[in-house]
Write a protein that holds these residues in place. Sequence first.
Motif, PDB file in Angstrom:
ATOM      1  N   LYS A 242      72.858   5.772 -17.917  1.00  0.00           N
ATOM      2  CA  LYS A 242      71.635   4.966 -17.810  1.00  0.00           C
ATOM      3  C   LYS A 242      71.534   4.319 -16.429  1.00  0.00           C
ATOM      4  O   LYS A 242      71.244   3.126 -16.287  1.00  0.00           O
ATOM      5  N   ARG A 243      71.769   5.144 -15.444  1.00  0.00           N
ATOM      6  CA  ARG A 243      71.823   4.639 -14.072  1.00  0.00           C
ATOM      7  C   ARG A 243      70.814   5.412 -13.228  1.00  0.00           C
ATOM      8  O   ARG A 243      70.787   6.646 -13.246  1.00  0.00           O
ATOM      9  N   TYR A 244      69.998   4.674 -12.457  1.00  0.00           N
ATOM     10  CA  TYR A 244      68.927   5.288 -11.676  1.00  0.00           C
ATOM     11  C   TYR A 244      68.952   4.705 -10.265  1.00  0.00           C
ATOM     12  O   TYR A 244      68.975   3.483 -10.083  1.00  0.00           O
ATOM     13  N   ASN A 245      68.936   5.601  -9.276  1.00  0.00           N
ATOM     14  CA  ASN A 245      68.927   5.191  -7.870  1.00  0.00           C
ATOM     15  C   ASN A 245      67.706   5.776  -7.173  1.00  0.00           C
ATOM     16  O   ASN A 245      67.344   6.925  -7.417  1.00  0.00           O
ATOM     17  N   ALA A 268      54.730  -2.587   4.556  1.00  0.00           N
ATOM     18  CA  ALA A 268      55.777  -1.579   4.397  1.00  0.00           C
ATOM     19  C   ALA A 268      57.003  -2.260   3.811  1.00  0.00           C
ATOM     20  O   ALA A 268      57.274  -3.434   4.092  1.00  0.00           O
ATOM     21  N   ALA A 269      57.726  -1.516   2.968  1.00  0.00           N
ATOM     22  CA  ALA A 269      58.973  -2.009   2.389  1.00  0.00           C
ATOM     23  C   ALA A 269      59.924  -0.837   2.249  1.00  0.00           C
ATOM     24  O   ALA A 269      59.509   0.271   1.888  1.00  0.00           O
ATOM     25  N   GLN A 270      61.195  -1.075   2.528  1.00  0.00           N
ATOM     26  CA  GLN A 270      62.164   0.000   2.415  1.00  0.00           C
ATOM     27  C   GLN A 270      63.518  -0.558   2.012  1.00  0.00           C
ATOM     28  O   GLN A 270      63.757  -1.771   2.057  1.00  0.00           O
ATOM     29  N   GLY A 271      64.417   0.336   1.591  1.00  0.00           N
ATOM     30  CA  GLY A 271      65.741  -0.076   1.178  1.00  0.00           C
ATOM     31  C   GLY A 271      66.315   0.859   0.135  1.00  0.00           C
ATOM     32  O   GLY A 271      65.804   1.953  -0.110  1.00  0.00           O
ATOM     33  N   GLN A 272      67.404   0.406  -0.510  1.00  0.00           N
ATOM     34  CA  GLN A 272      68.095   1.167  -1.545  1.00  0.00           C
ATOM     35  C   GLN A 272      67.911   0.436  -2.880  1.00  0.00           C
ATOM     36  O   GLN A 272      68.280  -0.730  -2.990  1.00  0.00           O
ATOM     37  N   VAL A 273      67.359   1.135  -3.876  1.00  0.00           N
ATOM     38  CA  VAL A 273      67.051   0.523  -5.162  1.00  0.00           C
ATOM     39  C   VAL A 273      67.954   1.125  -6.234  1.00  0.00           C
ATOM     40  O   VAL A 273      68.094   2.359  -6.318  1.00  0.00           O
ATOM     41  N   LEU A 274      68.554   0.259  -7.049  1.00  0.00           N
ATOM     42  CA  LEU A 274      69.430   0.689  -8.135  1.00  0.00           C
ATOM     43  C   LEU A 274      69.032  -0.027  -9.412  1.00  0.00           C
ATOM     44  O   LEU A 274      68.814  -1.246  -9.411  1.00  0.00           O
ATOM     45  N   VAL A 275      68.954   0.736 -10.529  1.00  0.00           N
ATOM     46  CA  VAL A 275      68.737   0.165 -11.857  1.00  0.00           C
ATOM     47  C   VAL A 275      69.827   0.714 -12.766  1.00  0.00           C
ATOM     48  O   VAL A 275      69.934   1.935 -12.947  1.00  0.00           O
TER      49      VAL A 275
END
Length: 749
Positions: A242-245, A268-275
């Motif tokens: 149940k992991r989403y990047n 603008a928005a940027q980065g690394q997203v993790l759920v």
Amino acid sequence: MKAFGKILGLGLLGLLLIIVALGFALTHLFDPNDYKDEIRQLARDKGHVELTLNGDIGWSLFPWLGLELHDASIATLNNPKVPFADLQMLGLSVRVLPLLRREVQMSDVRVEGLNLTLTRDASGHGNWEDIGKPLPGPNVASAPPAGTPGEPVDNAPSKPEGSERSVKLDIDSLTVNNARVLYTDEKTAQSYTAESIQLSTGAVHEGVNIPLKASAFISASQPNMKARTELTGELRFDRKLKRYNLEDMRLSGETSGEPLAGKTVTYAAQGQVLVDLAANVASWSSLKVSANQLRALGELNLRDLDKQPQLSGALSIAQFDLRTFLEGVGQPLPATADANVFKKLELVTRLEGTPNSLALEDLAVKLDDSSFSGRVAVADFAKQALRVSLKADTFDADRYLPAKSDQAKGATAARQAEVQQQEAAVAGAGTTQLPDAPTKQAWSTDKLLPVERLRTLDLQAELAFGALVLDKLPISDAQLSATGQNGLLALKTLRGGLYNGTFEAKGTVDVRPAVPQIGVNTKINRVPVEHFIKRDGPDKTPPVKGLLTLNSDLTATGNSQKALVDTLNGTASFTINDGVLVNANLEQQLCQAIATLNRKQLSGEQRGKDTPFQELRGSLVIRNGVASNPDLKARIPGLTVNGNGDLDLRVLGMDYNVGIVVEGDQRAMPDPACQVNERYVGVEVPLRCRGPLELGAKACRLDKDGLGKVAATLAGNRLKDKIDEKLEEKLGDKVSPELKDALKGLFKR
């Protein structure tokens, strides 16, 4: 997220129905278009949805099970005539043999013209909530409970969840063209639309990065807003964990609408997203955000996603021009006294929050030439509960006050002209006519308080300043504590050092009534008075100097300077020590009076322009902007002053009657004409002071009528003295002292 999950589930359900329908068609080895009715019935019985197939079904068999579905729609069984989803075309192909291994291997999946219509009715029920729900049967309520006699009971142990191997996805690509999503809330009359949705991906495999690109035009109805947005990144997911990047995510676009007053914001928005749903956490690291010229870095973390989410993180905003930025988003700042403020702002802070609160902890802010540190929080968004605890090095509050209106500037200029005219008229102090009382209004009618905003304010504020400038007064080590709730604002304390003295103020502002009510209590201890009465215009010299000690308790009503002064009431007491009446040689004027009484001319040159005094004190009773001072007293070398009169604060004018008890010229070599012989000692010489308050003692003149009465009194005293001398000569020792006194008393009547 929940609604998105429903929509995703809807898509998967549609694919499942298509596969089931395809299997049914293949079983009969006939054209599936001949079995549309059976497919629709299968959708009702198994999927509990109403499927409408208006177009043709195209398909292929082996090794790819290919399908193209045209002009189809889906509705709930509760409302079968109103579809919540329809599409122009769905095209996909699946390898047949991997299906036997529970593997879904697809080539390109294409969706054209998908429309989703989501509606929440006035009772709060959403049409998507009925997806997959069967219609209630007629005998559902009377169905026998499980385990009743005659009903077989399945005692086979249930399989543990996840015991079966999950379906493995393998899709070459997914493409969505020209999709549209409409959400309407009938209760709030609010609607949101996403149009021209474009979505494309690379190969979709679990556990590997999937290139992703999406774009859409988004709009809202209230307020009217429109945005163009584009999303790119690489998606990785693991359904078992149940992991989403979403790696290297970048969201960009531009928006405009009513709140922006016709302006356009590029963002603008940027980065690394993790759920991570297993751990109930989410994060956005390497965060970079920009909006027009604003640039920010930071990170955001969420925990307890299954309960009340808790936010933590950090944010850093690079220096930018706040005034220009707000103008660019249609929210210009009001005109300030200094047009160059709000030009430089930068911020670093640690974030903490919940769905209904946000706190900026360990806050460090630089605004123009000032630095702040501390904490700012909104404790409750719904109540707008603001909590502030800040320390600053230096802050000039006057620069940030609202600029004067043209009306206020005109009133100020008119009064300055009147004062200058009066000042020119009294250039020859002591010999000119008594100045006229001022008539020009001294105060602005501009609104001071944002009443509507203050009525809803929930505030707790603690502020400290190393150096604070307020109303042109430099305050050192200033401390401010204030609260506000339900329209009642309380200034618990405002204190600090001022020109080597101290001051403290407390007060309240009550905006609950239609007209604001203000109360203030002040204590000033040995502060140079000249700093409170600085003058505008070419000559900025104050009329009086000295160390002021003041206690006051005042009330007023209104929302402008003029209204507050017009309704000012209360009491005050004051003392000025070690002072000087500037450019007003009061003693010289009195010497002129004494010379007049002596019937002589002053022979010496005029001495210094100023009149020093040891103490000036009195009390004030203020009624509707007019301060009555019944007990003015001053101690001046060679003089004792008693006075009474009024200060009209509405026009900053004065009208006083002053009596001066003369002690005379006490110098070693006094002016002969200004000598006070024995009969003048203790005689009170009258003065009248009238005119603008800025003139001070320069507006004082000898009261000629009163001086005539003094001369008459002195003449009477001289005559009495001569009679006494004659009686003494005539009577000598022939009569008793008691009889002498009785005879002398006859001439006093």
